[in-house]
Motif scaffolding. Structure first.
Motif, PDB file in Angstrom:
ATOM      1  N   ASP A 229      33.462 -22.335  27.564  1.00 22.80           N
ATOM      2  CA  ASP A 229      32.971 -22.757  28.875  1.00 22.80           C
ATOM      3  C   ASP A 229      33.703 -21.948  29.934  1.00 22.80           C
ATOM      4  OD1 ASP A 229      32.628 -24.396  31.392  1.00 22.80           O
ATOM      5  OD2 ASP A 229      31.519 -25.665  29.974  1.00 22.80           O
ATOM      6  N   ASP A 230      32.987 -21.511  30.972  1.00 20.93           N
ATOM      7  CA  ASP A 230      33.613 -20.642  31.972  1.00 20.93           C
ATOM      8  C   ASP A 230      34.347 -21.408  33.067  1.00 20.93           C
ATOM      9  OD1 ASP A 230      31.220 -21.598  33.031  1.00 20.93           O
ATOM     10  OD2 ASP A 230      30.969 -19.862  34.349  1.00 20.93           O
ATOM     11  N   HIS A 231      34.270 -22.740  33.074  1.00 20.60           N
ATOM     12  CA  HIS A 231      35.006 -23.529  34.046  1.00 20.60           C
ATOM     13  C   HIS A 231      36.325 -23.990  33.422  1.00 20.60           C
ATOM     14  CE1 HIS A 231      30.930 -23.748  35.783  1.00 20.60           C
ATOM     15  NE2 HIS A 231      31.577 -23.856  36.942  1.00 20.60           N
TER      16      HIS A 231
ATOM     17  N   ARG B  53      36.755 -26.832  30.588  1.00 23.21           N
ATOM     18  CA  ARG B  53      37.124 -26.335  29.262  1.00 23.21           C
ATOM     19  C   ARG B  53      38.399 -27.019  28.758  1.00 23.21           C
ATOM     20  NH1 ARG B  53      37.264 -21.242  30.543  1.00 23.21           N
ATOM     21  NH2 ARG B  53      39.517 -20.987  30.749  1.00 23.21           N
TER      22      ARG B  53
ATOM     23  N   GLY C 293      36.308 -18.339  27.877  1.00 28.66           N
ATOM     24  CA  GLY C 293      35.567 -18.518  29.115  1.00 28.66           C
ATOM     25  C   GLY C 293      34.431 -17.536  29.280  1.00 28.66           C
ATOM     26  N   GLU C 294      34.298 -16.611  28.341  1.00 27.63           N
ATOM     27  CA  GLU C 294      33.220 -15.626  28.371  1.00 27.63           C
ATOM     28  C   GLU C 294      32.583 -15.525  26.994  1.00 27.63           C
ATOM     29  OE1 GLU C 294      34.941 -11.980  29.707  1.00 27.63           O
ATOM     30  OE2 GLU C 294      34.867 -12.564  31.821  1.00 27.63           O
TER      31      GLU C 294
ATOM     32  N   LEU D 221      27.288 -18.735  31.048  1.00 28.33           N
ATOM     33  CA  LEU D 221      28.521 -17.966  30.917  1.00 28.33           C
ATOM     34  C   LEU D 221      28.397 -16.702  31.769  1.00 28.33           C
ATOM     35  CD1 LEU D 221      28.993 -18.363  27.049  1.00 28.33           C
ATOM     36  CD2 LEU D 221      30.206 -19.597  28.854  1.00 28.33           C
ATOM     37  N   PRO D 222      29.510 -16.116  32.194  1.00 26.48           N
ATOM     38  CA  PRO D 222      29.456 -15.009  33.152  1.00 26.48           C
ATOM     39  C   PRO D 222      28.964 -13.682  32.604  1.00 26.48           C
ATOM     40  CG  PRO D 222      31.717 -15.464  32.524  1.00 26.48           C
ATOM     41  CD  PRO D 222      30.895 -16.567  31.949  1.00 26.48           C
TER      42      PRO D 222
END
Length: 212
Positions: free
Chosen positions: A4-6, A10, A29-30, A52-53
């Motif tokens: 999770d990117d937060h 996360r 996170g990515e 995701l970024p």
């Protein structure tokens, strides 16, 4: 593994899992990082966000589900949109849960995902079933030469499609847990399928989840 990117979300998910007795072997996170780290950490279950970024959670799911051994993916997303759900399932997700789920519901979903159960937020399961019936309607019109199952194997398969656990099936059919497992393994072999998730999809395509 939690993807999770937060950072706060996360960390909170990882903490809830650890407090419930699960070993969190990695977080990411990515998407690309998740795929790379998973190859080394070899998690049994990955909790994956769709947004995701870099690459999407659907793409991450596709990579993890195709790994050797495959990782069971529980998508944990804020989106309940039909397209997002179906794309995740088609990519190989074992389950799909909304982030609005309660903590105990989430932890139960993780446990069931680890057992190979198909887990969905209430309301989303019907959406997935409907889509698989639609896609399979043409296939059901013709005899595709599918190996013949015994009456008992078909009965067990029908209950698997309805979402019952092996223990629940054993109780309903007055069988031992081992006997139910043997029937499932025999059915997997006959149908040339690899796991319970594929078996559920097959049963849904054949309409075996529907009441007679």
């Amino acid at each position: 593994m939690v993807v999770d990117d937060h950072p706060m979300w996360r960390d909170a998910v990882a903490r809830d899992l650890a407090e419930a007795g699960h070993e969190v072997v990695a977080t990411a996170g990515e998407g690309r990082t998740a795929v790379r780290v998973a190859a080394a950490a070899r998690p049994d279950v990955a909790v994956v966000d769709l947004q995701l970024p870099d690459i999407s959670g659907v793409e991450v799911t596709r990579h993890l589900a195709a790994a050797d051994p495959p990782v069971r993916v529980l998508v944990l997303s804020a989106s309940g949109e039909q397209q997002d759900v179906l794309e995740a399932v088609k990519a190989g997700a074992t389950g799909y849960l909304l982030k609005s789920a309660a903590r105990e519901e989430f932890l139960d979903a993780v446990r069931r995902t680890g057992d190979g159960d198909a887990v969905f937020t209430p309301g989303l399961a019907g959406l997935v079933l409907g889509e698989y019936r639609r896609l399979a309607s043409a296939a059901r019109r013709a005899d595709d030469g599918t190996p013949r199952l015994t009456e008992r194997e078909t009965e067990v398969l029908r209950l698997v499609a309805k979402g019952l656990t092996y223990k629940q099936i054993a109780q309903r059919l007055v069988l031992s847990h081992r006997t139910v497992q043997n029937h499932v393994q025999n059915t997997l072999g006959k149908l040339q399928l690899h796991n319970r998730v594929e078996l559920v999809r097959y049963a849904i395509e054949k309409g075996l989840d529907q009441d007679d």
